[in-house]
Design a protein around this motif. Structure first.
Motif, PDB file in Angstrom:
ATOM      1  N   PRO A   1       0.958  -1.233  -0.336  1.00  0.00           N
ATOM      2  CA  PRO A   1       0.294  -0.381   0.105  1.00  0.00           C
ATOM      3  C   PRO A   1       0.900   1.148   0.154  1.00  0.00           C
ATOM      4  CG  PRO A   1      -0.042  -1.150   2.102  1.00  0.00           C
ATOM      5  CD  PRO A   1       0.781  -1.991   0.946  1.00  0.00           C
ATOM      6  N   VAL A   2       2.256   0.981   0.295  1.00  0.00           N
ATOM      7  CA  VAL A   2       3.087   2.533   0.672  1.00  0.00           C
ATOM      8  C   VAL A   2       3.212   2.627  -0.406  1.00  0.00           C
ATOM      9  CG1 VAL A   2       5.360   3.158   2.012  1.00  0.00           C
ATOM     10  CG2 VAL A   2       3.709   1.563   2.948  1.00  0.00           C
ATOM     11  N   LEU A   3       3.757   1.541  -1.552  1.00  0.00           N
ATOM     12  CA  LEU A   3       3.995   1.615  -2.967  1.00  0.00           C
ATOM     13  C   LEU A   3       2.668   2.522  -4.043  1.00  0.00           C
ATOM     14  CD1 LEU A   3       6.928  -1.450  -3.404  1.00  0.00           C
ATOM     15  CD2 LEU A   3       7.653   0.957  -2.491  1.00  0.00           C
ATOM     16  N   ARG A   4       1.598   1.868  -3.845  1.00  0.00           N
ATOM     17  CA  ARG A   4       0.750   2.140  -4.215  1.00  0.00           C
ATOM     18  C   ARG A   4       0.669   3.817  -4.318  1.00  0.00           C
ATOM     19  NH1 ARG A   4      -1.620  -1.804  -2.708  1.00  0.00           N
ATOM     20  NH2 ARG A   4      -3.448  -1.106  -1.451  1.00  0.00           N
ATOM     21  N   TYR A   5       0.333   4.026  -3.587  1.00  0.00           N
ATOM     22  CA  TYR A   5      -0.262   5.637  -3.149  1.00  0.00           C
ATOM     23  C   TYR A   5       0.810   5.690  -3.608  1.00  0.00           C
ATOM     24  CZ  TYR A   5      -2.149   9.417  -0.912  1.00  0.00           C
ATOM     25  OH  TYR A   5      -2.331  10.490  -0.641  1.00  0.00           O
ATOM     26  N   GLY A   6       2.342   6.316  -3.266  1.00  0.00           N
ATOM     27  CA  GLY A   6       3.438   6.512  -3.102  1.00  0.00           C
ATOM     28  C   GLY A   6       3.582   7.000  -4.839  1.00  0.00           C
ATOM     29  N   SER A   7       2.814   5.679  -5.630  1.00  0.00           N
ATOM     30  CA  SER A   7       3.059   5.756  -7.194  1.00  0.00           C
ATOM     31  C   SER A   7       2.205   7.415  -7.599  1.00  0.00           C
ATOM     32  CB  SER A   7       2.248   4.417  -7.553  1.00  0.00           C
ATOM     33  OG  SER A   7       1.344   4.268  -7.712  1.00  0.00           O
ATOM     34  N   LEU A   8       1.151   7.441  -6.807  1.00  0.00           N
ATOM     35  CA  LEU A   8      -0.025   7.927  -7.610  1.00  0.00           C
ATOM     36  C   LEU A   8       0.749   9.667  -6.703  1.00  0.00           C
ATOM     37  CD1 LEU A   8      -2.815   9.275  -8.522  1.00  0.00           C
ATOM     38  CD2 LEU A   8      -3.691   9.171  -6.461  1.00  0.00           C
TER      39      LEU A   8
ATOM     40  N   PRO B   1      -5.057   3.095   1.149  1.00  0.00           N
ATOM     41  CA  PRO B   1      -4.468   2.622   1.512  1.00  0.00           C
ATOM     42  C   PRO B   1      -5.699   3.813   2.957  1.00  0.00           C
ATOM     43  CG  PRO B   1      -2.751   3.117   1.126  1.00  0.00           C
ATOM     44  CD  PRO B   1      -3.570   3.526   0.180  1.00  0.00           C
ATOM     45  N   ALA B   2      -6.296   3.926   4.173  1.00  0.00           N
ATOM     46  CA  ALA B   2      -7.158   3.769   4.907  1.00  0.00           C
ATOM     47  C   ALA B   2      -6.509   5.521   5.796  1.00  0.00           C
ATOM     48  CB  ALA B   2      -7.698   2.656   6.106  1.00  0.00           C
ATOM     49  N   ILE B   3      -4.895   5.323   5.859  1.00  0.00           N
ATOM     50  CA  ILE B   3      -4.502   6.365   6.217  1.00  0.00           C
ATOM     51  C   ILE B   3      -3.936   7.152   5.376  1.00  0.00           C
ATOM     52  CG2 ILE B   3      -1.616   5.079   5.861  1.00  0.00           C
ATOM     53  CD1 ILE B   3      -1.089   5.634   8.883  1.00  0.00           C
ATOM     54  N   ASN B   4      -3.952   6.829   4.636  1.00  0.00           N
ATOM     55  CA  ASN B   4      -3.767   8.051   3.701  1.00  0.00           C
ATOM     56  C   ASN B   4      -5.216   8.416   2.730  1.00  0.00           C
ATOM     57  OD1 ASN B   4      -1.397   6.156   2.545  1.00  0.00           O
ATOM     58  ND2 ASN B   4      -0.589   8.046   3.514  1.00  0.00           N
ATOM     59  N   TRP B   5      -6.375   7.922   3.576  1.00  0.00           N
ATOM     60  CA  TRP B   5      -7.534   8.153   2.743  1.00  0.00           C
ATOM     61  C   TRP B   5      -7.984  10.412   2.818  1.00  0.00           C
ATOM     62  CZ3 TRP B   5     -10.546   7.081  -1.266  1.00  0.00           C
ATOM     63  CH2 TRP B   5     -12.107   7.289  -1.305  1.00  0.00           C
ATOM     64  N   ALA B   6      -7.552  10.305   3.692  1.00  0.00           N
ATOM     65  CA  ALA B   6      -8.095  11.807   4.801  1.00  0.00           C
ATOM     66  C   ALA B   6      -6.791  13.282   3.771  1.00  0.00           C
ATOM     67  CB  ALA B   6      -7.870  12.075   5.840  1.00  0.00           C
ATOM     68  N   GLN B   7      -6.225  12.316   3.590  1.00  0.00           N
ATOM     69  CA  GLN B   7      -4.930  13.318   2.897  1.00  0.00           C
ATOM     70  C   GLN B   7      -4.840  13.197   1.050  1.00  0.00           C
ATOM     71  OE1 GLN B   7      -1.143  12.312   1.409  1.00  0.00           O
ATOM     72  NE2 GLN B   7      -0.116  14.138   2.047  1.00  0.00           N
ATOM     73  N   ALA B   8      -5.575  12.162   1.028  1.00  0.00           N
ATOM     74  CA  ALA B   8      -6.559  11.997  -0.751  1.00  0.00           C
ATOM     75  C   ALA B   8      -7.250  12.540  -1.294  1.00  0.00           C
ATOM     76  CB  ALA B   8      -6.859  10.582  -1.343  1.00  0.00           C
ATOM     77  N   THR B   9      -8.075  12.741  -0.739  1.00  0.00           N
ATOM     78  CA  THR B   9      -8.818  13.546  -0.728  1.00  0.00           C
ATOM     79  C   THR B   9      -8.890  15.117  -0.414  1.00  0.00           C
ATOM     80  OG1 THR B   9     -10.222  14.361   1.899  1.00  0.00           O
ATOM     81  CG2 THR B   9     -11.328  12.269   0.677  1.00  0.00           C
TER      82      THR B   9
ATOM     83  N   THR C   1     -15.358  -2.385  -0.050  1.00  0.00           N
ATOM     84  CA  THR C   1     -15.963  -1.487  -0.311  1.00  0.00           C
ATOM     85  C   THR C   1     -14.042  -0.591  -1.307  1.00  0.00           C
ATOM     86  OG1 THR C   1     -16.048  -0.886   1.828  1.00  0.00           O
ATOM     87  CG2 THR C   1     -15.658   1.037   0.415  1.00  0.00           C
ATOM     88  N   THR C   2     -14.849  -0.493  -2.747  1.00  0.00           N
ATOM     89  CA  THR C   2     -13.911  -0.089  -3.523  1.00  0.00           C
ATOM     90  C   THR C   2     -13.358   1.245  -3.766  1.00  0.00           C
ATOM     91  OG1 THR C   2     -14.512  -1.500  -5.148  1.00  0.00           O
ATOM     92  CG2 THR C   2     -13.716   0.441  -6.030  1.00  0.00           C
ATOM     93  N   SER C   3     -12.146   1.625  -3.528  1.00  0.00           N
ATOM     94  CA  SER C   3     -12.112   2.984  -3.455  1.00  0.00           C
ATOM     95  C   SER C   3     -11.077   3.607  -4.142  1.00  0.00           C
ATOM     96  CB  SER C   3     -10.839   3.263  -2.074  1.00  0.00           C
ATOM     97  OG  SER C   3      -9.580   2.429  -1.684  1.00  0.00           O
ATOM     98  N   LEU C   4     -10.921   4.532  -4.943  1.00  0.00           N
ATOM     99  CA  LEU C   4     -10.327   4.754  -5.905  1.00  0.00           C
ATOM    100  C   LEU C   4      -9.549   7.130  -5.271  1.00  0.00           C
ATOM    101  CD1 LEU C   4     -12.282   4.639  -9.114  1.00  0.00           C
ATOM    102  CD2 LEU C   4     -10.753   2.606  -7.292  1.00  0.00           C
ATOM    103  N   ALA C   5      -8.405   6.509  -5.895  1.00  0.00           N
ATOM    104  CA  ALA C   5      -8.153   8.340  -6.066  1.00  0.00           C
ATOM    105  C   ALA C   5      -6.967   8.490  -7.324  1.00  0.00           C
ATOM    106  CB  ALA C   5      -6.505   8.293  -5.136  1.00  0.00           C
ATOM    107  N   VAL C   6      -7.878   9.995  -8.136  1.00  0.00           N
ATOM    108  CA  VAL C   6      -7.203  10.278  -9.123  1.00  0.00           C
ATOM    109  C   VAL C   6      -6.575  10.922  -9.740  1.00  0.00           C
ATOM    110  CG1 VAL C   6      -8.396  10.160 -11.408  1.00  0.00           C
ATOM    111  CG2 VAL C   6      -9.689   8.597  -9.693  1.00  0.00           C
ATOM    112  N   THR C   7      -5.949  11.176 -10.049  1.00  0.00           N
ATOM    113  CA  THR C   7      -5.411  13.275 -10.831  1.00  0.00           C
ATOM    114  C   THR C   7      -6.281  13.371 -11.117  1.00  0.00           C
ATOM    115  OG1 THR C   7      -3.310  13.853 -11.467  1.00  0.00           O
ATOM    116  CG2 THR C   7      -4.529  11.931 -13.020  1.00  0.00           C
ATOM    117  N   PRO C   8      -5.998  14.815 -11.013  1.00  0.00           N
ATOM    118  CA  PRO C   8      -7.025  15.785 -10.799  1.00  0.00           C
ATOM    119  C   PRO C   8      -6.677  16.092 -11.782  1.00  0.00           C
ATOM    120  CG  PRO C   8      -5.277  16.403  -9.085  1.00  0.00           C
ATOM    121  CD  PRO C   8      -4.851  15.211  -9.928  1.00  0.00           C
ATOM    122  N   LYS C   9      -6.254  15.977 -12.962  1.00  0.00           N
ATOM    123  CA  LYS C   9      -5.983  16.098 -14.412  1.00  0.00           C
ATOM    124  C   LYS C   9      -6.928  14.422 -15.286  1.00  0.00           C
ATOM    125  CE  LYS C   9      -1.787  13.497 -15.317  1.00  0.00           C
ATOM    126  NZ  LYS C   9      -0.072  14.128 -15.803  1.00  0.00           N
ATOM    127  N   LEU C  10      -7.059  13.954 -14.892  1.00  0.00           N
ATOM    128  CA  LEU C  10      -8.065  12.324 -15.096  1.00  0.00           C
ATOM    129  C   LEU C  10      -9.679  12.728 -14.853  1.00  0.00           C
ATOM    130  CD1 LEU C  10      -7.591  10.078 -17.093  1.00  0.00           C
ATOM    131  CD2 LEU C  10      -7.398   9.552 -14.958  1.00  0.00           C
TER     132      LEU C  10
END
Length: 388
Positions: free
Chosen positions: A89-96, A108-116, A358-367
């Protein structure tokens, strides 16, 4: 399709990706070729598959059968989608955050607040069956309903889920259906944390001895159970933490819960297919209808096997209720029959609910226009487009 009896959920069921249209010509190549280079009817085709690393999809220029809820009709906007497998999960969020990925799945749940705050986020509670601990009634100790109920009462599952997922993923006490599934019964399988009641049930079941480790015993046998789960596949780090919490709390009333992290190949490859290979089994099931109860709870008989009945629980009355519900054309009658089936599963403590898939996605703003389909909770990229 010619049905032998009415099946009300049919049209909803076949919206799932499992029922995607396949090429007859491709199927004729044989199972091995078709599985390594599948051919479907979607907006992308497979260009390259590097096992355990990535899959490269390229745009299908002839695609013109988008669903009515798509953002546009016709071929996909993007030329290519590269799906990378990053289990960590660390690598996955870091790739974004580094810009090497445009979308990540299972934030990752720990990154959800920041991701939003930093990205576009999507979340969807997938209908079907939640992540639950299914108890194997063919084995001691869970062949006794009192022991199953004691295990359900022994742990504060709600607190464990809230702690592990930081409140991001919902607790789902009902182990038969997910709360987003039609006709979900919120009163089934509740079992609030009650160690005193758990201890009383174990006493009634004659697990009254204690060994030097504090584990209950009966006729010289320890109150032990093997709980098998697919580590880093079905169950991620948060789910593993929940299981550890449940095992720890169950130990306080005298259970010796042994968590068995199975590899993906072992879990899905049949290593745990026989009743003597586990005492409890962790997993979920996706389906847009409560008709999936038939898949999980149809009897597992020698002359009519059902490998998806992981509890090895055979109850003709339960099966009949589900069959009646699946055949009924009156929604009120369906709802009542499904409710009765869920109550049996809950009262018998056959499946101990934990949390929703639960499906969760984080998407870059340009997409733009990445969305989640509702039958299985999978991301859709046919409408995705980059905006400067």
């Amino acid at each position: 399709m010619h049905l032998t009896e009415p099946y009300s959920p049919l049209l909803t069921v076949i919206t799932q990706g499992y029922f995607g249209i396949q090429s007859a010509k491709a199927l004729a190549r044989g199972a091995k070729a078709n599985c390594s280079a599948p051919v479907g009817s979607g907006p992308f085709v497979i260009e390259r598959w590097d096992r355990n690393r990535s899959i490269t999809f390229v745009r299908n220029p002839h695609y013109n059968s988008a669903p009515a809820n798509a953002r546009h009709q016709g071929p996909a906007y993007v030329d290519k989608v590269i799906w990378k497998f990053l289990k960590d999960p660390v690598l996955r969020y870091g790739s974004l955050t580094s810009g090497s990925s445009d979308v990540i799945y299972n934030v990752p749940a720990i990154n959800w607040a920041q991701a939003t705050r930093q990205f576009q986020t999507r979340q969807y509670v997938t209908p079907g069956r939640p992540n639950a601990i299914t108890l194997n009634v063919a084995n001691v100790p869970f062949d006794d309903v009192r022991v199953r109920q004691a295990f359900a009462y022994s742990a504060d599952r709600e607190r464990a889920v809230r702690t592990a997922f930081l409140g991001v993923v919902p607790f789902n006490p009902n182990g038969a259906l997910s709360q987003s599934t039609p006709d979900y019964d919120p009163e089934s399988g509740v079992y609030p944390h009650d160690p005193a009641r758990a201890n009383a049930l174990l006493d009634q079941a004659n697990w009254t001895g204690r060994d030097t480790d504090g584990i209950r015993t009966k006729n010289g046998r320890r109150l032990s159970a093997r709980v098998v789960y697919a580590a880093d596949a079905i169950i991620g780090p948060e789910g593993a933490a929940i299981l550890q919490d449940v095992a720890y709390q169950a130990r306080q009333v005298g259970f010796d819960i042994r968590l068995v992290p199975a590899t993906q190949s072992a879990y899905f490859g049949g290593q745990y297919a026989k009743s003597d290979t586990y005492d409890a089994y962790v997993g979920y099931w996706t389906s847009p209808t409560p008709g999936l109860l038939y898949i999980n709870w149809r009897q597992r008989l020698s002359d009519n096997p059902n490998p998806y009945n992981n509890a090895f629980y055979n109850d003709p009355h339960l099966q009949h209720l589900i069959e009646q519900a699946n055949s009924a054309d009156d929604p009120a009658q369906q709802r009542e029959l499904y409710r009765q089936a869920q109550r049996i599963i809950g009262d018998e403590a056959l499946a101990i609910g934990l949390y929703t898939q639960t499906t969760s996605l984080a998407v870059t703003p340009k997409l733009h226009d990445v969305w989640i389909e509702k039958s299985q909770g999978e991301p859709v990229f046919a409408d995705a487009r980059f905006v400067r």
